[in-house]
Motif scaffolding. Sequence first.
Motif, PDB file in Angstrom:
ATOM      1  N   ARG A  90      -4.523   7.112  -6.688  1.00  0.00           N
ATOM      2  CA  ARG A  90      -5.452   6.043  -6.329  1.00  0.00           C
ATOM      3  C   ARG A  90      -4.656   4.824  -5.898  1.00  0.00           C
ATOM      4  NH1 ARG A  90     -10.745   5.964  -8.667  1.00  0.00           N
ATOM      5  NH2 ARG A  90     -11.179   7.947  -9.663  1.00  0.00           N
ATOM      6  N   GLU A  91      -5.095   4.240  -4.806  1.00  0.00           N
ATOM      7  CA  GLU A  91      -4.550   2.978  -4.344  1.00  0.00           C
ATOM      8  C   GLU A  91      -5.640   1.938  -4.516  1.00  0.00           C
ATOM      9  OE1 GLU A  91      -2.962   0.805  -0.293  1.00  0.00           O
ATOM     10  OE2 GLU A  91      -3.635   2.869  -0.199  1.00  0.00           O
ATOM     11  N   THR A  92      -5.346   0.903  -5.280  1.00  0.00           N
ATOM     12  CA  THR A  92      -6.322  -0.179  -5.480  1.00  0.00           C
ATOM     13  C   THR A  92      -5.576  -1.501  -5.314  1.00  0.00           C
ATOM     14  OG1 THR A  92      -5.905  -0.076  -7.858  1.00  0.00           O
ATOM     15  CG2 THR A  92      -7.831   1.094  -7.049  1.00  0.00           C
ATOM     16  N   GLY A  93      -5.945  -2.215  -4.296  1.00  0.00           N
ATOM     17  CA  GLY A  93      -5.269  -3.482  -4.031  1.00  0.00           C
ATOM     18  C   GLY A  93      -3.804  -3.216  -3.723  1.00  0.00           C
ATOM     19  N   HIS A  94      -2.931  -3.744  -4.556  1.00  0.00           N
ATOM     20  CA  HIS A  94      -1.498  -3.549  -4.349  1.00  0.00           C
ATOM     21  C   HIS A  94      -0.885  -2.726  -5.461  1.00  0.00           C
ATOM     22  CE1 HIS A  94      -1.752  -6.164  -0.976  1.00  0.00           C
ATOM     23  NE2 HIS A  94      -2.207  -7.169  -1.708  1.00  0.00           N
ATOM     24  N   ALA A  95      -1.623  -1.760  -5.966  1.00  0.00           N
ATOM     25  CA  ALA A  95      -1.105  -0.874  -7.011  1.00  0.00           C
ATOM     26  C   ALA A  95      -1.443   0.564  -6.644  1.00  0.00           C
ATOM     27  CB  ALA A  95      -1.707  -1.220  -8.364  1.00  0.00           C
ATOM     28  N   VAL A  96      -0.543   1.465  -6.987  1.00  0.00           N
ATOM     29  CA  VAL A  96      -0.745   2.878  -6.751  1.00  0.00           C
ATOM     30  C   VAL A  96      -0.505   3.589  -8.067  1.00  0.00           C
ATOM     31  CG1 VAL A  96       0.046   4.905  -5.468  1.00  0.00           C
ATOM     32  CG2 VAL A  96       0.078   2.649  -4.376  1.00  0.00           C
ATOM     33  N   ARG A  97      -1.451   4.448  -8.454  1.00  0.00           N
ATOM     34  CA  ARG A  97      -1.237   5.231  -9.674  1.00  0.00           C
ATOM     35  C   ARG A  97      -1.678   6.659  -9.449  1.00  0.00           C
ATOM     36  NH1 ARG A  97      -6.098   2.476 -11.639  1.00  0.00           N
ATOM     37  NH2 ARG A  97      -7.539   4.136 -12.158  1.00  0.00           N
ATOM     38  N   CYS A  98      -0.947   7.571 -10.054  1.00  0.00           N
ATOM     39  CA  CYS A  98      -1.206   8.998  -9.876  1.00  0.00           C
ATOM     40  C   CYS A  98      -1.277   9.657 -11.246  1.00  0.00           C
ATOM     41  CB  CYS A  98      -0.076   9.639  -9.078  1.00  0.00           C
ATOM     42  SG  CYS A  98       0.144   8.939  -7.422  1.00  0.00           S
ATOM     43  N   GLN A  99      -2.004  10.770 -11.274  1.00  0.00           N
ATOM     44  CA  GLN A  99      -2.053  11.565 -12.511  1.00  0.00           C
ATOM     45  C   GLN A  99      -2.188  13.027 -12.166  1.00  0.00           C
ATOM     46  OE1 GLN A  99      -5.203   9.776 -14.674  1.00  0.00           O
ATOM     47  NE2 GLN A  99      -6.796  10.789 -13.531  1.00  0.00           N
ATOM     48  N   GLY A 115       0.823  -1.200   0.000  1.00  0.00           N
ATOM     49  CA  GLY A 115       0.000   0.000   0.000  1.00  0.00           C
ATOM     50  C   GLY A 115       0.854   1.245   0.000  1.00  0.00           C
ATOM     51  N   ALA A 116       0.193   2.366   0.147  1.00  0.00           N
ATOM     52  CA  ALA A 116       0.904   3.642   0.152  1.00  0.00           C
ATOM     53  C   ALA A 116       0.170   4.628   1.040  1.00  0.00           C
ATOM     54  CB  ALA A 116       1.007   4.197  -1.262  1.00  0.00           C
ATOM     55  N   LYS A 117       0.906   5.617   1.480  1.00  0.00           N
ATOM     56  CA  LYS A 117       0.291   6.750   2.144  1.00  0.00           C
ATOM     57  C   LYS A 117       0.965   8.005   1.610  1.00  0.00           C
ATOM     58  CE  LYS A 117       2.740   5.721   6.488  1.00  0.00           C
ATOM     59  NZ  LYS A 117       2.511   5.566   7.917  1.00  0.00           N
ATOM     60  N   PHE A 118       0.299   9.123   1.807  1.00  0.00           N
ATOM     61  CA  PHE A 118       0.753  10.375   1.220  1.00  0.00           C
ATOM     62  C   PHE A 118       0.911  11.417   2.320  1.00  0.00           C
ATOM     63  CE2 PHE A 118      -1.347   7.913  -1.959  1.00  0.00           C
ATOM     64  CZ  PHE A 118      -0.514   8.034  -3.056  1.00  0.00           C
ATOM     65  N   SER A 119       1.876  12.295   2.133  1.00  0.00           N
ATOM     66  CA  SER A 119       2.123  13.343   3.123  1.00  0.00           C
ATOM     67  C   SER A 119       2.398  14.661   2.424  1.00  0.00           C
ATOM     68  CB  SER A 119       3.303  12.968   4.023  1.00  0.00           C
ATOM     69  OG  SER A 119       4.495  12.790   3.271  1.00  0.00           O
ATOM     70  N   GLU A 120       2.098  15.731   3.146  1.00  0.00           N
ATOM     71  CA  GLU A 120       2.468  17.054   2.671  1.00  0.00           C
ATOM     72  C   GLU A 120       3.848  17.328   3.257  1.00  0.00           C
ATOM     73  OE1 GLU A 120       0.774  21.590   2.354  1.00  0.00           O
ATOM     74  OE2 GLU A 120      -0.258  20.176   3.647  1.00  0.00           O
ATOM     75  N   GLY A 121       4.862  17.286   2.431  1.00  0.00           N
ATOM     76  CA  GLY A 121       6.245  17.341   2.892  1.00  0.00           C
ATOM     77  C   GLY A 121       6.759  15.932   3.139  1.00  0.00           C
ATOM     78  N   SER A 122       8.022  15.844   3.522  1.00  0.00           N
ATOM     79  CA  SER A 122       8.658  14.539   3.708  1.00  0.00           C
ATOM     80  C   SER A 122       8.042  13.791   4.890  1.00  0.00           C
ATOM     81  CB  SER A 122      10.165  14.718   3.932  1.00  0.00           C
ATOM     82  OG  SER A 122      10.399  15.245   5.220  1.00  0.00           O
ATOM     83  N   PRO A 123       8.212  12.469   4.936  1.00  0.00           N
ATOM     84  CA  PRO A 123       7.675  11.684   6.053  1.00  0.00           C
ATOM     85  C   PRO A 123       8.212  12.130   7.412  1.00  0.00           C
ATOM     86  CG  PRO A 123       8.285  10.241   4.261  1.00  0.00           C
ATOM     87  CD  PRO A 123       8.790  11.611   3.906  1.00  0.00           C
ATOM     88  N   GLU A 124       9.373  12.732   7.457  1.00  0.00           N
ATOM     89  CA  GLU A 124       9.922  13.218   8.723  1.00  0.00           C
ATOM     90  C   GLU A 124       9.000  14.244   9.381  1.00  0.00           C
ATOM     91  OE1 GLU A 124      14.324  14.088   8.275  1.00  0.00           O
ATOM     92  OE2 GLU A 124      13.721  13.551   6.240  1.00  0.00           O
ATOM     93  N   GLN A 125       8.222  14.967   8.560  1.00  0.00           N
ATOM     94  CA  GLN A 125       7.310  15.982   9.087  1.00  0.00           C
ATOM     95  C   GLN A 125       6.020  15.378   9.633  1.00  0.00           C
ATOM     96  OE1 GLN A 125       6.975  18.503   5.655  1.00  0.00           O
ATOM     97  NE2 GLN A 125       8.853  19.603   6.149  1.00  0.00           N
ATOM     98  N   MET A 126       5.752  14.110   9.280  1.00  0.00           N
ATOM     99  CA  MET A 126       4.583  13.367   9.773  1.00  0.00           C
ATOM    100  C   MET A 126       3.263  14.095   9.501  1.00  0.00           C
ATOM    101  SD  MET A 126       5.926  10.568  11.372  1.00  0.00           S
ATOM    102  CE  MET A 126       4.904  10.002  12.689  1.00  0.00           C
ATOM    103  N   THR A 127       3.136  14.701   8.347  1.00  0.00           N
ATOM    104  CA  THR A 127       1.901  15.379   7.952  1.00  0.00           C
ATOM    105  C   THR A 127       1.150  14.463   6.984  1.00  0.00           C
ATOM    106  OG1 THR A 127       3.106  17.470   8.121  1.00  0.00           O
ATOM    107  CG2 THR A 127       0.947  17.560   7.108  1.00  0.00           C
ATOM    108  N   TRP A 128       0.623  13.370   7.508  1.00  0.00           N
ATOM    109  CA  TRP A 128      -0.041  12.368   6.680  1.00  0.00           C
ATOM    110  C   TRP A 128      -1.405  12.881   6.230  1.00  0.00           C
ATOM    111  CZ3 TRP A 128       3.487   9.319   5.144  1.00  0.00           C
ATOM    112  CH2 TRP A 128       4.519   8.925   5.987  1.00  0.00           C
ATOM    113  N   LEU A 129      -1.744  12.611   4.994  1.00  0.00           N
ATOM    114  CA  LEU A 129      -3.019  13.033   4.419  1.00  0.00           C
ATOM    115  C   LEU A 129      -3.990  11.862   4.402  1.00  0.00           C
ATOM    116  CD1 LEU A 129      -1.543  15.031   1.406  1.00  0.00           C
ATOM    117  CD2 LEU A 129      -2.343  15.946   3.596  1.00  0.00           C
TER     118      LEU A 129
END
Length: 135
Positions: free
Chosen positions: A126-135, A65-79
Amino acid sequence: MMRRAAALVLVLVLLGQAAQATVYPCPPTVTAPYIIHPPAGFMAYEDGNPSTKTNKFITTLKLSGAKFSEGSPEQMTWLMPDAGGAGTGIWNFSEMHDENIWVSCQYQGSWLLLSKALPRGVTQCRETGHAVRCQ
């Protein structure tokens, strides 16, 4: 005249498709040792911090899976996703974000996050199953 108009329409359609190109930001698998040499363009993290561990065992890990953040993961600003359920999610990004949007790819059976900034202009992932795609 008709040929020029048809050619112009074709060029506009192709330009529109190029602008909405799909990006697959997460490698579907990674092979350890992955901390010393993460895939090109990625940084390795554990619990939001740059990783200091190494994996001495050669093993292949699958994307979980995946997760997204505003800024690097060090900032821990998870969306949080804007829509979705178990194992799926849709994130919509607006121009209002001050920081780059980062993707953090998670792998089965590990603490590993491979993270990198997404290209500017990505508006949805979009995360679907074990794939992540962005546009």
